[in-house]
Design a protein around this motif. Sequence first.
Motif, PDB file in Angstrom:
ATOM      1  N   MET A  23       9.926  11.999   0.831  1.00  0.00           N
ATOM      2  CA  MET A  23       8.785  11.523   1.594  1.00  0.00           C
ATOM      3  C   MET A  23       7.903  10.629   0.739  1.00  0.00           C
ATOM      4  O   MET A  23       7.900  10.732  -0.488  1.00  0.00           O
ATOM      5  CB  MET A  23       7.976  12.695   2.147  1.00  0.00           C
ATOM      6  N   HIS A  24       7.188   9.748   1.410  1.00  0.00           N
ATOM      7  CA  HIS A  24       6.201   8.924   0.717  1.00  0.00           C
ATOM      8  C   HIS A  24       5.197   8.390   1.738  1.00  0.00           C
ATOM      9  O   HIS A  24       5.531   8.171   2.904  1.00  0.00           O
ATOM     10  CB  HIS A  24       6.872   7.757  -0.029  1.00  0.00           C
ATOM     11  N   PRO A  25       3.943   8.157   1.302  1.00  0.00           N
ATOM     12  CA  PRO A  25       2.956   7.572   2.208  1.00  0.00           C
ATOM     13  C   PRO A  25       2.852   6.056   2.030  1.00  0.00           C
ATOM     14  O   PRO A  25       3.120   5.516   0.954  1.00  0.00           O
ATOM     15  CB  PRO A  25       1.659   8.241   1.745  1.00  0.00           C
ATOM     16  N   ALA A  56      14.302  -2.190  -6.552  1.00  0.00           N
ATOM     17  CA  ALA A  56      12.878  -2.468  -6.745  1.00  0.00           C
ATOM     18  C   ALA A  56      12.091  -1.156  -6.731  1.00  0.00           C
ATOM     19  O   ALA A  56      12.568  -0.128  -6.226  1.00  0.00           O
ATOM     20  CB  ALA A  56      12.369  -3.390  -5.635  1.00  0.00           C
ATOM     21  N   LYS A  57      10.877  -1.200  -7.230  1.00  0.00           N
ATOM     22  CA  LYS A  57      10.034   0.000  -7.229  1.00  0.00           C
ATOM     23  C   LYS A  57       9.850   0.526  -5.812  1.00  0.00           C
ATOM     24  O   LYS A  57       9.783   1.744  -5.587  1.00  0.00           O
ATOM     25  CB  LYS A  57       8.679  -0.296  -7.855  1.00  0.00           C
ATOM     26  N   LEU A  58       9.767  -0.383  -4.834  1.00  0.00           N
ATOM     27  CA  LEU A  58       9.576   0.022  -3.451  1.00  0.00           C
ATOM     28  C   LEU A  58      10.807   0.721  -2.863  1.00  0.00           C
ATOM     29  O   LEU A  58      10.784   1.167  -1.720  1.00  0.00           O
ATOM     30  CB  LEU A  58       9.195  -1.179  -2.590  1.00  0.00           C
ATOM     31  N   GLU A  59      11.872   0.806  -3.640  1.00  0.00           N
ATOM     32  CA  GLU A  59      13.070   1.544  -3.223  1.00  0.00           C
ATOM     33  C   GLU A  59      13.205   2.866  -3.967  1.00  0.00           C
ATOM     34  O   GLU A  59      14.307   3.426  -4.083  1.00  0.00           O
ATOM     35  CB  GLU A  59      14.305   0.677  -3.440  1.00  0.00           C
ATOM     36  N   THR A  60      12.093   3.388  -4.450  1.00  0.00           N
ATOM     37  CA  THR A  60      12.084   4.650  -5.203  1.00  0.00           C
ATOM     38  C   THR A  60      12.740   5.787  -4.435  1.00  0.00           C
ATOM     39  O   THR A  60      13.331   6.700  -5.039  1.00  0.00           O
ATOM     40  CB  THR A  60      10.644   5.014  -5.588  1.00  0.00           C
ATOM     41  N   THR A  61      12.648   5.759  -3.121  1.00  0.00           N
ATOM     42  CA  THR A  61      13.215   6.865  -2.338  1.00  0.00           C
ATOM     43  C   THR A  61      14.742   6.882  -2.352  1.00  0.00           C
ATOM     44  O   THR A  61      15.347   7.912  -2.029  1.00  0.00           O
ATOM     45  CB  THR A  61      12.727   6.792  -0.880  1.00  0.00           C
ATOM     46  N   ILE A  62      15.383   5.774  -2.731  1.00  0.00           N
ATOM     47  CA  ILE A  62      16.851   5.750  -2.706  1.00  0.00           C
ATOM     48  C   ILE A  62      17.450   6.661  -3.780  1.00  0.00           C
ATOM     49  O   ILE A  62      18.305   7.504  -3.469  1.00  0.00           O
ATOM     50  CB  ILE A  62      17.371   4.308  -2.799  1.00  0.00           C
ATOM     51  N   PRO A  63      17.059   6.572  -5.054  1.00  0.00           N
ATOM     52  CA  PRO A  63      17.594   7.558  -6.003  1.00  0.00           C
ATOM     53  C   PRO A  63      17.152   8.985  -5.690  1.00  0.00           C
ATOM     54  O   PRO A  63      17.845   9.947  -6.054  1.00  0.00           O
ATOM     55  CB  PRO A  63      17.055   7.080  -7.369  1.00  0.00           C
ATOM     56  N   GLN A  64      16.017   9.144  -4.996  1.00  0.00           N
ATOM     57  CA  GLN A  64      15.612  10.492  -4.582  1.00  0.00           C
ATOM     58  C   GLN A  64      16.565  11.047  -3.527  1.00  0.00           C
ATOM     59  O   GLN A  64      16.974  12.209  -3.598  1.00  0.00           O
ATOM     60  CB  GLN A  64      14.168  10.460  -4.073  1.00  0.00           C
ATOM     61  N   LEU A 103       0.821  -1.215   0.000  1.00  0.00           N
ATOM     62  CA  LEU A 103       0.000   0.000   0.000  1.00  0.00           C
ATOM     63  C   LEU A 103       0.857   1.269   0.000  1.00  0.00           C
ATOM     64  O   LEU A 103       0.361   2.359   0.268  1.00  0.00           O
ATOM     65  CB  LEU A 103      -0.941   0.006   1.208  1.00  0.00           C
ATOM     66  N   ALA A 104       2.151   1.129  -0.291  1.00  0.00           N
ATOM     67  CA  ALA A 104       3.040   2.298  -0.369  1.00  0.00           C
ATOM     68  C   ALA A 104       2.879   2.999  -1.715  1.00  0.00           C
ATOM     69  O   ALA A 104       2.657   2.362  -2.744  1.00  0.00           O
ATOM     70  CB  ALA A 104       4.484   1.869  -0.166  1.00  0.00           C
ATOM     71  N   GLU A 105       3.017   4.321  -1.698  1.00  0.00           N
ATOM     72  CA  GLU A 105       2.985   5.117  -2.917  1.00  0.00           C
ATOM     73  C   GLU A 105       4.173   6.082  -2.915  1.00  0.00           C
ATOM     74  O   GLU A 105       4.770   6.345  -1.863  1.00  0.00           O
ATOM     75  CB  GLU A 105       1.665   5.881  -3.038  1.00  0.00           C
ATOM     76  N   PHE A 106       4.482   6.608  -4.095  1.00  0.00           N
ATOM     77  CA  PHE A 106       5.647   7.479  -4.234  1.00  0.00           C
ATOM     78  C   PHE A 106       5.304   8.663  -5.120  1.00  0.00           C
ATOM     79  O   PHE A 106       4.481   8.557  -6.035  1.00  0.00           O
ATOM     80  CB  PHE A 106       6.833   6.714  -4.829  1.00  0.00           C
ATOM     81  N   GLY A 107       5.953   9.794  -4.831  1.00  0.00           N
ATOM     82  CA  GLY A 107       5.796  10.980  -5.655  1.00  0.00           C
ATOM     83  C   GLY A 107       7.094  11.314  -6.355  1.00  0.00           C
ATOM     84  O   GLY A 107       8.091  10.601  -6.241  1.00  0.00           O
ATOM     85  N   GLU A 108       7.081  12.405  -7.088  1.00  0.00           N
ATOM     86  CA  GLU A 108       8.267  12.854  -7.803  1.00  0.00           C
ATOM     87  C   GLU A 108       9.181  13.649  -6.869  1.00  0.00           C
ATOM     88  O   GLU A 108       8.708  14.379  -5.986  1.00  0.00           O
ATOM     89  CB  GLU A 108       7.877  13.735  -8.991  1.00  0.00           C
ATOM     90  N   PHE A 109      10.474  13.500  -7.056  1.00  0.00           N
ATOM     91  CA  PHE A 109      11.449  14.352  -6.389  1.00  0.00           C
ATOM     92  C   PHE A 109      11.906  15.374  -7.414  1.00  0.00           C
ATOM     93  O   PHE A 109      12.359  15.009  -8.502  1.00  0.00           O
ATOM     94  CB  PHE A 109      12.634  13.529  -5.876  1.00  0.00           C
ATOM     95  N   GLN A 156      -5.354  11.733   5.270  1.00  0.00           N
ATOM     96  CA  GLN A 156      -4.310  11.573   6.275  1.00  0.00           C
ATOM     97  C   GLN A 156      -4.701  10.577   7.373  1.00  0.00           C
ATOM     98  O   GLN A 156      -3.835   9.965   7.981  1.00  0.00           O
ATOM     99  CB  GLN A 156      -3.970  12.930   6.890  1.00  0.00           C
ATOM    100  N   ARG A 157      -5.987  10.426   7.610  1.00  0.00           N
ATOM    101  CA  ARG A 157      -6.425   9.471   8.630  1.00  0.00           C
ATOM    102  C   ARG A 157      -6.296   8.034   8.155  1.00  0.00           C
ATOM    103  O   ARG A 157      -6.443   7.100   8.937  1.00  0.00           O
ATOM    104  CB  ARG A 157      -7.877   9.751   9.034  1.00  0.00           C
ATOM    105  N   ARG A 158      -5.970   7.855   6.864  1.00  0.00           N
ATOM    106  CA  ARG A 158      -5.868   6.505   6.302  1.00  0.00           C
ATOM    107  C   ARG A 158      -4.431   6.105   5.962  1.00  0.00           C
ATOM    108  O   ARG A 158      -4.221   5.060   5.365  1.00  0.00           O
ATOM    109  CB  ARG A 158      -6.722   6.406   5.020  1.00  0.00           C
ATOM    110  N   ARG A 159      -3.459   6.930   6.363  1.00  0.00           N
ATOM    111  CA  ARG A 159      -2.100   6.631   5.901  1.00  0.00           C
ATOM    112  C   ARG A 159      -1.047   7.043   6.924  1.00  0.00           C
ATOM    113  O   ARG A 159      -1.327   7.790   7.881  1.00  0.00           O
ATOM    114  CB  ARG A 159      -1.822   7.345   4.581  1.00  0.00           C
ATOM    115  N   VAL A 160       0.142   6.558   6.696  1.00  0.00           N
ATOM    116  CA  VAL A 160       1.327   6.971   7.452  1.00  0.00           C
ATOM    117  C   VAL A 160       2.268   7.652   6.462  1.00  0.00           C
ATOM    118  O   VAL A 160       2.523   7.120   5.374  1.00  0.00           O
ATOM    119  CB  VAL A 160       2.031   5.754   8.087  1.00  0.00           C
TER     120      VAL A 160
END
Length: 410
Positions: free
Chosen positions: A259-261, A384-392, A245-251, A291-295
């Motif tokens: 950041m990502h929720p 992996a896609k779930l590591e999107t924050t690393i290149p950011q 249920l993780a999502e990512f935005g653009e850096f 916001q009440r549905r995510r971290v």
Amino acid sequence: MDTVLDDKIRARAAEILLDVERCTDPVQSAQLLPRQVYTSQDFFEFEKQAIFGREWLCVAHVNEIPSPGDQLPMTIFDEPIVVLRDLSGEIRTLSTVCQHRGHPIFDGLNARDAEAPCLNGTKLVCPYHNWAFGLDGKLVAAPQMTETVPLKDLRRFVRLPAVRTEIFHGLVFVNFDPDARPLAPTLAKLDAELATFGLDELVPMPASMRRDLPWNWKIHHDNALEPYHTAFVHKGVHESAPSRLAEFGEFEPGDGQIMHPTYLVSEEASLGDAADGRRRTPGIPGLTEEQRRRVMFASVPPLIFGIFQPTFVSLSFVLPTSARTIDLRRVNLYPKSAVEVPGFEEIYAEQLKRKAVAIEQDAVTTEALQRGYESRFAPRGPLAKLETTIPQMNAWLLTRYQAALGATGG
């Protein structure tokens, strides 16, 4: 903190950063930074000048010093400072190096444990010769100086140096670079997220401090941000906010946060609140339905990582001490309505016990990862896609590394 790059350190950093072209690619083709970025003490010395001496450093939350006269001493990159609330209620940061002989005010006979509550008083008094300074940094007393330089003359030129300070949603940031650009414009995305949190009104629990943790500060951020590991390292602990249920935005250029929720399995769920994953304390008032549905997981490098969830906020202040070690100060914050719940102390103690499981899982993992990075065979991808924050995170770092090298002709 000196931000002038030594030629030898600059040359070594430039050598380590020769092959970084793919490090900011989209995650499908991104490459990890060279392993020496995480292991070389020379490179850490470069970071002291390129990053730690130039960037905004988050060091505290305003409600850790809630009352006029409150003082929170700390040492940041060998600089003894105090974050305080003066008698008018304004938050200031001062150097605590006494301007007589250089004895740090909260050292020696005045040494304090990092987990101790804040002090309160109207003066800062050096234990060496009892020189005293007001909460504005001005000299108040200098015993037995009359025969050389009388107090009235000393007051004209002696005061504790002020450190640049900005408050962002209740978070206290300092900067040792007098020419640094303002902080807030770089944090527009986090600003939008925190607009409803009332972070400056949350109540901090007592801080915890762990010293000499054996991993690089960037490994801490990388691990804390990416959700790929949570289904494996945190099995049985992280199910209320699963990685699927993780999502990512653009850096984007100029971004000061990564950041990502990750969404919760239900609106009743909470990450680490109770054994059954359900909430046991009231939510933070004013949050949006989304916001009440995510971290929200967010880093403002180099020092702060935050977990912003519907019921409470967890802040980790990452304090690098060498290429291979950090200290880590943690503060959890709750809405006042939660702190006033009958039995909150017991609820909080249980939450800490559950959180300790995940903390230990991360600790053994990041410690092992640091050892892996010491190997000549350490890999540099794929991700992996779930590591999107690393290149950011790489993009945030490389912007600053290359600016520092360019500023010195590298």
